[in-house]
Write a protein that holds these residues in place. Structure first.
Motif, PDB file in Angstrom:
ATOM      1  N   LEU A   1     -36.144  -8.096  12.328  1.00  0.00           N
ATOM      2  CA  LEU A   1     -36.241  -9.430  12.916  1.00  0.00           C
ATOM      3  C   LEU A   1     -35.801  -9.393  14.374  1.00  0.00           C
ATOM      4  O   LEU A   1     -36.473  -9.935  15.250  1.00  0.00           O
ATOM      5  CB  LEU A   1     -35.384 -10.422  12.121  1.00  0.00           C
TER       6      LEU A   1
ATOM      7  N   GLY B   1     -36.743 -16.784  17.074  1.00  0.00           N
ATOM      8  CA  GLY B   1     -37.904 -17.602  16.718  1.00  0.00           C
ATOM      9  C   GLY B   1     -39.207 -17.064  17.281  1.00  0.00           C
ATOM     10  O   GLY B   1     -40.287 -17.371  16.794  1.00  0.00           O
TER      11      GLY B   1
ATOM     12  N   SER C   1     -39.861 -13.843  17.368  1.00  0.00           N
ATOM     13  CA  SER C   1     -40.118 -12.559  16.715  1.00  0.00           C
ATOM     14  C   SER C   1     -41.447 -12.613  15.974  1.00  0.00           C
ATOM     15  O   SER C   1     -41.815 -13.630  15.394  1.00  0.00           O
ATOM     16  CB  SER C   1     -38.999 -12.234  15.731  1.00  0.00           C
TER      17      SER C   1
ATOM     18  N   TYR D   1     -40.994 -13.643  12.379  1.00  0.00           N
ATOM     19  CA  TYR D   1     -40.473 -14.968  12.060  1.00  0.00           C
ATOM     20  C   TYR D   1     -41.619 -15.833  11.572  1.00  0.00           C
ATOM     21  O   TYR D   1     -42.663 -15.837  12.196  1.00  0.00           O
ATOM     22  CB  TYR D   1     -39.822 -15.589  13.306  1.00  0.00           C
ATOM     23  N   PRO D   2     -41.559 -16.521  10.498  1.00  0.00           N
ATOM     24  CA  PRO D   2     -40.477 -16.808   9.568  1.00  0.00           C
ATOM     25  C   PRO D   2     -40.460 -15.898   8.331  1.00  0.00           C
ATOM     26  O   PRO D   2     -39.726 -16.158   7.396  1.00  0.00           O
ATOM     27  CB  PRO D   2     -40.753 -18.234   9.152  1.00  0.00           C
TER      28      PRO D   2
ATOM     29  N   PRO E   1     -36.788 -14.331   7.612  1.00  0.00           N
ATOM     30  CA  PRO E   1     -35.807 -15.316   7.168  1.00  0.00           C
ATOM     31  C   PRO E   1     -36.132 -15.911   5.782  1.00  0.00           C
ATOM     32  O   PRO E   1     -35.230 -16.103   4.967  1.00  0.00           O
ATOM     33  CB  PRO E   1     -35.858 -16.399   8.254  1.00  0.00           C
TER      34      PRO E   1
END
Length: 148
Positions: A48, A58, A60, A63-64, A67
Protein backbone atom coordinates in the motif's frame (compact mmCIF):
# COMPACT_ATOMS: atom_id res chain seq x y z
CA UNK A 1 -22.64 -22.43 47.55
CA UNK A 2 -19.98 -25.10 47.49
CA UNK A 3 -17.39 -25.48 50.21
CA UNK A 4 -14.14 -23.79 49.12
CA UNK A 5 -12.07 -26.63 50.59
CA UNK A 6 -11.73 -29.40 48.02
CA UNK A 7 -10.40 -32.75 48.98
CA UNK A 8 -7.31 -33.60 46.96
CA UNK A 9 -7.44 -36.81 45.03
CA UNK A 10 -5.68 -38.22 42.00
CA UNK A 11 -8.98 -38.02 40.10
CA UNK A 12 -9.51 -34.33 40.97
CA UNK A 13 -5.91 -33.48 40.11
CA UNK A 14 -6.21 -35.20 36.74
CA UNK A 15 -9.42 -33.32 35.94
CA UNK A 16 -7.95 -29.96 36.88
CA UNK A 17 -4.80 -30.69 34.84
CA UNK A 18 -7.00 -31.58 31.88
CA UNK A 19 -9.00 -28.36 32.21
CA UNK A 20 -5.83 -26.33 32.60
CA UNK A 21 -4.40 -27.88 29.43
CA UNK A 22 -7.61 -27.04 27.54
CA UNK A 23 -7.46 -23.42 28.73
CA UNK A 24 -3.78 -23.24 27.73
CA UNK A 25 -4.70 -24.64 24.31
CA UNK A 26 -7.33 -21.94 23.79
CA UNK A 27 -4.91 -19.22 24.90
CA UNK A 28 -2.32 -20.59 22.47
CA UNK A 29 -4.90 -20.38 19.69
CA UNK A 30 -5.61 -16.76 20.59
CA UNK A 31 -1.91 -15.88 20.59
CA UNK A 32 -1.27 -17.67 17.28
CA UNK A 33 -4.23 -15.97 15.62
CA UNK A 34 -3.26 -12.51 16.86
CA UNK A 35 0.39 -13.00 15.85
CA UNK A 36 -0.71 -14.13 12.42
CA UNK A 37 -3.01 -11.11 12.14
CA UNK A 38 -0.28 -8.63 13.05
CA UNK A 39 2.13 -10.23 10.57
CA UNK A 40 -0.44 -10.22 7.77
CA UNK A 41 -1.31 -6.59 8.41
CA UNK A 42 2.36 -5.61 8.22
CA UNK A 43 2.65 -7.33 4.84
CA UNK A 44 -0.44 -5.46 3.62
CA UNK A 45 0.97 -2.06 4.57
CA UNK A 46 4.11 -2.54 2.47
CA UNK A 47 2.47 -2.70 -0.99
CA UNK A 48 0.00 0.00 0.00
CA UNK A 49 2.76 2.44 0.89
CA UNK A 50 4.98 1.39 -2.02
CA UNK A 51 2.09 1.95 -4.41
CA UNK A 52 1.43 5.41 -3.00
CA UNK A 53 2.20 8.40 -5.11
CA UNK A 54 2.74 11.94 -3.96
CA UNK A 55 -0.95 12.17 -3.11
CA UNK A 56 -0.57 9.85 -0.11
CA UNK A 57 -2.08 6.46 0.66
CA UNK A 58 -5.36 7.36 -1.06
CA UNK A 59 -3.44 7.81 -4.31
CA UNK A 60 -1.93 4.32 -4.11
CA UNK A 61 -2.74 2.03 -7.02
CA UNK A 62 -3.74 -0.55 -4.39
CA UNK A 63 -6.26 1.72 -2.68
CA UNK A 64 -8.97 0.65 -1.63
CA UNK A 65 -8.14 -3.03 -2.35
CA UNK A 66 -5.56 -3.44 0.44
CA UNK A 67 -7.46 -1.52 3.14
CA UNK A 68 -10.62 -3.54 2.37
CA UNK A 69 -8.63 -6.78 2.56
CA UNK A 70 -7.05 -5.66 5.84
CA UNK A 71 -10.44 -4.91 7.41
CA UNK A 72 -11.89 -8.22 6.20
CA UNK A 73 -8.94 -10.19 7.59
CA UNK A 74 -9.19 -8.34 10.92
CA UNK A 75 -12.90 -9.14 11.19
CA UNK A 76 -12.41 -12.82 10.32
CA UNK A 77 -9.56 -13.30 12.78
CA UNK A 78 -11.47 -11.42 15.49
CA UNK A 79 -14.35 -13.86 15.14
CA UNK A 80 -12.01 -16.82 15.53
CA UNK A 81 -10.31 -15.20 18.55
CA UNK A 82 -13.72 -14.64 20.15
CA UNK A 83 -14.46 -18.35 19.65
CA UNK A 84 -11.32 -19.27 21.59
CA UNK A 85 -12.20 -16.76 24.33
CA UNK A 86 -15.73 -18.19 24.58
CA UNK A 87 -14.43 -21.77 24.84
CA UNK A 88 -11.81 -20.71 27.41
CA UNK A 89 -14.55 -19.13 29.53
CA UNK A 90 -16.52 -22.37 29.36
CA UNK A 91 -13.49 -24.27 30.65
CA UNK A 92 -12.95 -21.74 33.43
CA UNK A 93 -16.59 -22.06 34.49
CA UNK A 94 -16.16 -25.84 34.46
CA UNK A 95 -13.12 -25.54 36.74
CA UNK A 96 -15.06 -23.34 39.17
CA UNK A 97 -17.68 -26.06 39.66
CA UNK A 98 -15.43 -27.70 42.20
CA UNK A 99 -14.47 -31.22 42.99
CA UNK A 100 -15.44 -34.25 40.98
CA UNK A 101 -17.81 -36.40 42.97
CA UNK A 102 -16.87 -39.67 41.30
CA UNK A 103 -19.30 -42.56 41.22
CA UNK A 104 -21.38 -41.23 44.11
CA UNK A 105 -22.68 -38.24 42.15
CA UNK A 106 -21.65 -38.22 38.48
CA UNK A 107 -23.84 -35.18 37.74
CA UNK A 108 -21.75 -32.97 40.03
CA UNK A 109 -18.99 -32.71 37.46
CA UNK A 110 -18.35 -34.09 34.03
CA UNK A 111 -15.70 -33.17 31.52
CA UNK A 112 -18.23 -32.44 28.75
CA UNK A 113 -18.81 -28.78 27.97
CA UNK A 114 -22.22 -27.36 27.06
CA UNK A 115 -23.17 -27.93 23.44
CA UNK A 116 -22.15 -24.73 21.66
CA UNK A 117 -22.14 -25.38 17.91
CA UNK A 118 -21.26 -21.75 17.19
CA UNK A 119 -17.79 -22.04 18.76
CA UNK A 120 -16.29 -24.44 16.20
CA UNK A 121 -17.97 -22.51 13.38
CA UNK A 122 -16.52 -19.25 14.65
CA UNK A 123 -13.11 -20.89 14.99
CA UNK A 124 -13.26 -21.99 11.36
CA UNK A 125 -14.12 -18.50 10.13
CA UNK A 126 -10.49 -17.40 10.32
CA UNK A 127 -9.10 -20.61 8.87
CA UNK A 128 -11.51 -20.70 5.95
CA UNK A 129 -12.48 -17.05 5.59
CA UNK A 130 -8.99 -15.58 5.29
CA UNK A 131 -7.96 -17.78 2.31
CA UNK A 132 -11.31 -17.07 0.65
CA UNK A 133 -10.82 -13.33 1.16
CA UNK A 134 -7.32 -13.56 -0.32
CA UNK A 135 -8.58 -15.54 -3.31
CA UNK A 136 -11.30 -12.93 -3.79
CA UNK A 137 -8.78 -10.10 -3.81
CA UNK A 138 -6.46 -11.94 -6.19
CA UNK A 139 -9.39 -12.51 -8.56
CA UNK A 140 -10.41 -8.86 -8.20
CA UNK A 141 -6.85 -7.80 -9.10
CA UNK A 142 -6.79 -10.18 -12.08
CA UNK A 143 -10.11 -8.92 -13.44
CA UNK A 144 -9.65 -5.23 -12.69
CA UNK A 145 -5.96 -4.47 -12.11
CA UNK A 146 -5.29 -1.13 -10.40
CA UNK A 147 -4.16 1.76 -12.53
CA UNK A 148 -5.84 0.54 -15.74
Amino acid sequence: MQDARVERSAENDAIYRYIRSEIQFELSLINARVNWLVTSQAFLFVPLTLGARQGGIGASVYYPVIPVLGVVICALVLISVLAAVWRSRQWRAKAEQGAYAGDQNPQAFDIILPHSPMIPRMGLVGGLGVPLALVGVWLWLLVAPPGT
